[in-house]
Enzyme design. Structure first.
Site: not given
Length: 306
Positions: A143, A167, A239, A242, A273, A282
């Site tokens: 990120r 995160k 982003h 990523r 994640h 994705y």
């Protein structure tokens, strides 16, 4: 009473790794609103009335409604008098933005353009810094916030990055490819000459942490210079590097069920994640991947019918 309930809920979910900074503000604001209406339980009508006063855009209403629905479900399990608002009452027509998947040649053009960026007299590190920053994100799927938060002591022996509590308050180790390690070593040699005593891996001109707004503005300028997706709206983002990393990684997992499962778990962990469902998203990124998955699904259906 609702304010105390909000504190209990926030405390519990934070023990599970969620930060809930904005959610905490939303829940306490709603609790004050409900208290002024002499309500001790969540009421769907009050939720809608509150949203109408505080959220100006569909996206803002949807984010606040999502926080309140989760909160209401938590309370409803304890006391059925709490009402759970319908999820569609403030749903925006705009879903999750479609990512832009960069081609390998476009990533090369981005790094070339970063290496030719306008140089300021007091910022000799500008060009190598942005080449390394964007290259690192493209090569690791970090990120942007994680990359900007890196300090020198986060570079571990053997070419491993220590990503600290970002995160969902999760820390993780990210191993680097040998080519990335070599590029990082070259960058550190240049950085040592211009970064002073700053311990940020990517320092600002004042040797402080680099501002995300500055980085985003620089990236947009580089995209224009590189001539990438000039007609696309919305414009590609940092982003999306990523997203590109995750997409290319999944494209290599093949169609075997065991291989797909191992690839998903590994990639989900690598990307940091909290829920593997975030990795599933994705799969939609490229037509090639969807075709492979469709073929795999047909094979599984055929096997089950035998």
């Amino acid at each position: 009473m609702l304010n105390d309930d909000a504190n209990r809920y926030i405390t519990l979910r934070r023990t599970l790794g969620y930060k809930l900074v904005k959610a905490e503000r939303h829940l306490h604001a709603f609790a004050r609103f409900a208290t002024e209406r002499n309500e001790t339980h969540v009421r769907a009508t009050s939720v809608l009335a509150w949203l109408a006063t505080v959220a100006r855009t569909p996206g803002a209403r949807e984010r606040r409604l999502t926080d309140l629905i989760l909160f209401a479900r938590f309370l409803h399990a304890e006391d059925p008098l709490h009402e759970i608002p319908r999820a569609d009452v403030a749903r925006s027509r705009h879903g999750r933005p479609i990512p832009y998947i960069y081609t390998p040649s476009e990533i090369t053009r981005i790094l070339d353009a970063a290496g030719k960026a306008r140089r300021y007299r007091n910022d000799r590190l500008r060009r190598p810094l942005y080449v390394m920053l964007f290259g690192l994100i493209a090569a690791t799927g970090l990120r942007v916030s994680e990359a900007l938060a890196l300090r020198l002591d986060d570079i571990q022996p053997g070419g491993v990055l220590h990503i600290r509590e970002t995160k969902f308050r999760k820390s993780r180790l990210v191993p680097l490819h040998v080519t990335v390690i070599e590029a990082l070593e070259r960058y550190l040699d240049v950085r040592s000459q211009h970064a002073g005593e700053s311990d940020w891996l990517f320092p600002s001109v004042e040797h402080r942490k680099l501002c995300p707004t500055t980085v985003n503005n620089m990236f947009r300028s580089i995209l224009r210079r590189a001539g990438i997706a000039l007609e696309r709206h919305p414009r590609p983002r940092i982003h999306d590097l990523r997203h590109t990393f995750a997409t290319r990684a999944l494209e290599q997992c093949g169609a075997q069920r065991g291989m797909v499962a191992r690839h998903f778990v590994a990639l989900s962990t690598y990307l940091g994640h909290a829920d593997i469902r975030n990795t599933y998203w994705y799969l939609e990124a490229t037509p090639e991947m969807m075709a492979d998955i469709a073929s795999a699904a047909e094979m599984l259906v055929g096997e089950s019918a035998v």
